[in-house]
Design an enzyme around this catalytic site. Sequence first.
Site, short mmCIF file in Angstrom:
data_model
loop_
_atom_site.label_atom_id
_atom_site.label_comp_id
_atom_site.label_asym_id
_atom_site.label_seq_id
_atom_site.Cartn_x
_atom_site.Cartn_y
_atom_site.Cartn_z
N ASP A 216 -3.10 -20.54 -41.99
CA ASP A 216 -2.43 -21.24 -40.77
C ASP A 216 -3.58 -21.83 -39.76
O ASP A 216 -4.75 -21.86 -40.41
CB ASP A 216 -1.41 -20.56 -40.11
CG ASP A 216 -0.70 -21.09 -39.21
OD1 ASP A 216 -0.85 -22.30 -38.95
OD2 ASP A 216 0.71 -20.77 -39.35
N HIS A 239 -5.61 -24.60 -40.78
CA HIS A 239 -4.93 -25.81 -40.28
C HIS A 239 -5.61 -26.24 -38.84
O HIS A 239 -5.20 -26.98 -38.24
CB HIS A 239 -3.28 -25.48 -39.96
CG HIS A 239 -2.82 -25.08 -41.08
ND1 HIS A 239 -1.21 -24.88 -41.21
CD2 HIS A 239 -2.95 -24.79 -42.53
CE1 HIS A 239 -0.82 -24.49 -42.32
NE2 HIS A 239 -1.75 -24.65 -43.16
#
Length: 395
Positions: A216, A239
């Site tokens: 993430d 991310h």
Amino acid sequence: MNTNFLSVFCLLVCIAEAKNEYKLFNVLNYGARADDRTDNTMAFLKAWSDACRWRGKSTVLIPQGSYMLNEVIFSGPCNSWMNFQIEGRLKAPSDIYSFKTDSWISFRYVNNLYVGGGGTLDGQGAVAWAKNDCQKNRNCRVLPGTMTFQFITNGYIHHMRSINSKQNHFTLYGCKNMVLTKLKLIAPFNSPNTDGIKIALSMGITITSVSIGTGDDCIAMLYGTKGVRISDVFCGPGHGISIGSLGKNNGEEDVDDIVVKNCTFSGTNNGVRIKTWSSILQTTTHVSNIHYEDIVMDKVQNPIIIDQNYCPSLPCNAKGEVSSVQISNVSYKYIRGSGNADVAASLQCSPNKPCQNITMENINLWPSGRSRKLNNECLHVIGASYGTQIPHACI
Ligand SMILES: *[C@@H]1O[C@H](CO)[C@@H](O)[C@H](O)[C@H]1NC(C)=O
Ligand SMILES: *[C@@H]1O[C@H](CO)[C@@H](O)[C@H](O)[C@H]1NC(C)=O
Ligand SMILES: *[C@@H]1O[C@H](CO)[C@@H](O)[C@H](O)[C@H]1NC(C)=O
């Protein structure tokens, strides 16, 4: 001088010194066993409790070896500064049902806290990731993050490796004046919600010389994050370094004064990102004074992105739902490298609150991998661009 005077003198000085004497609290002296099986929670807690009560500076030492450790909270306030020295490897239980809270190892209410020592935190996340259904299930079980700092003032978090966290690797909440450095955070690219460092309601945070590869955000800065200096961070996979998401709930505090400098993104979904929910909620939350400089992108899908239509899961994006988070004073300077999709900079601001004073200076992003050509896309952006602009600026 007579001996009487000397002994009185020593009495005074020696008491004063003893008061501040440094002391080591080795968990092995509290029954800890580095056998990979014994639950060491009580031993660690007893060592912490004695160290915390000690009137001088103290170190809780976890020597080399592999220690099984259940969910644990190390709480202050303590009498002096605390050094939590992890030289060994700490192993979390893999069973998520053995956790009552959303954190494996927590530190709370400590003033002057050092956590480091070259050791490893093994979150044993592989079993848990398969049980993460939070994209589909609104009442999903929140998995425990690896290490959480709550209401810590003056913290130095350094020289540690965190692998396979069940959720976030490190979480900061209500913290002030913290340095995070020489950390290596690792989880597979497809492990859900394994943010590297997640921050909320905190100020005065320095993150430097940190390498993050995870599933993430490498770093996520949420409501009430102010005065953050990020430099020399390697991010990938992951991310990106994100502000937000914001604007989903009422009363979120502003995000202000963030500098991200000299960082590298490699193979990430996003590089530098600001995301706010597409929502009918009327908020007064501001994101302002955000500065990105000297950033290298290597095959990044969305190198520069502002997304005010963020909606990873329902319900949102119904007709007329626009973010009311105000974004202003954002600068991008010396951003170079490659993108591997279609867009270099995607600035999608809200029609309700157009982005104010967005500046681009010396941007050079070229296509690579699957990408043939990069464009910039701007919507509801007010600002200016200077210097080199490859591809063509859209503000
Ligand atoms: C920038 O980052 C690199 C590694 O990513 C590091 O070697 C270098 O010292 C950093 N430069 C500055 C000025 O911080
Ligand atoms: C725009 O933002 C930059 C920092 O990103 C700041 O230096 C500048 O003064 C701002 N301009 C206005 C008109 O607010
Ligand atoms: C934007 O930057 C200018 C100049 O530094 C400053 O005066 C203004 O307060 C900033 N805006 C916000 C919303 O912080």
